[in-house]
Design an enzyme around this catalytic site. Structure first.
Site: not given
Length: 202
Positions: A65, A93, A109
């Site tokens: 990541r 993230l 969201h």
């Protein structure tokens, strides 16, 4: 003239809503780029058709990541963004990436945060037997779906609702809410004080 970079992973319907609003309302901003972690994201086609630069940074090409986020950050920063907009970007993230864009990265969201963070929000809402559901625009922080809220929109949960029907009703509100929230940022009407968003009443 502020630069906006939008991140998507798929259809990008919220990205489309933002692009259309920016054009229709003649925002003092430009959509500098639409970037996806998937080369087959349908939203890239829409962006290209509207003369917006596109790029792909495929997460599958990176071993971690951290490596992916570093590569993505380099591409984003090439467009000198004042604001980074997450529009169905399906990646968690890393904290350094989030910190780099602190105070200038927004997400939408599909729930009334702090209720139902994470995935499967419509299922969570139905299982909790709530009477209201909706969407929230918030600044992105390292804690998933817990950043300071900018604005929200509510929809009723109706008898007989399914995940699909509830999702569709929320999505209609998302397409109205997200451009409005982004416009507040563009017009310098948002500030974060003591972990909460203040909206300039003027």
């Amino acid at each position: 003239m502020k630069n906006i970079v939008i991140l998507i992973s798929g259809r990008g319907s919220n990205m489309e809503a933002v692009v259309r609003a920016a054009q229709a309302e003649q925002w003092p901003a430009r959509i500098a780029a639409v970037i996806s972690n998937r080369a087959d994201a349908q939203g890239l086609v829409f962006a290209a058709e509207h003369g917006i630069a596109t790029a792909v940074v495929a997460n599958k090409d990176y071993a971690s990541r951290e490596q992916f986020d570093a590569a993505l950050q380099a591409v984003i920063d090439g467009f000198a963004p004042d604001l980074v907009v997450l529009a169905g970007f399906m990646r968690i993230l890393t904290p350094p990436f989030v910190e780099h864009y602190a105070g200038r990265m927004l997400n939408i969201h599909p729930s009334l945060l702090p209720l139902f963070p994470g995935m499967a929000t419509h299922r969570q809402a139905l299982e909790a037997c709530v009477t209201e559901h909706g969407a929230t625009v918030h600044f992105v922080t390292a804690e998933l779906d817990h950043g300071p809220a900018v604005a929200s929109a509510k929809v009723p949960v109706l008898p007989g609702d399914t995940e699909e029907s509830l999702s569709a009703r929320v999505l209609v509100q998302e397409h109205l809410l997200y451009p409005r929230a982004i416009r507040l940022f563009i017009d310098d009407k948002l500030s974060i004080e003591h972990g909460q968003v203040r909206v300039d009443p003027q």
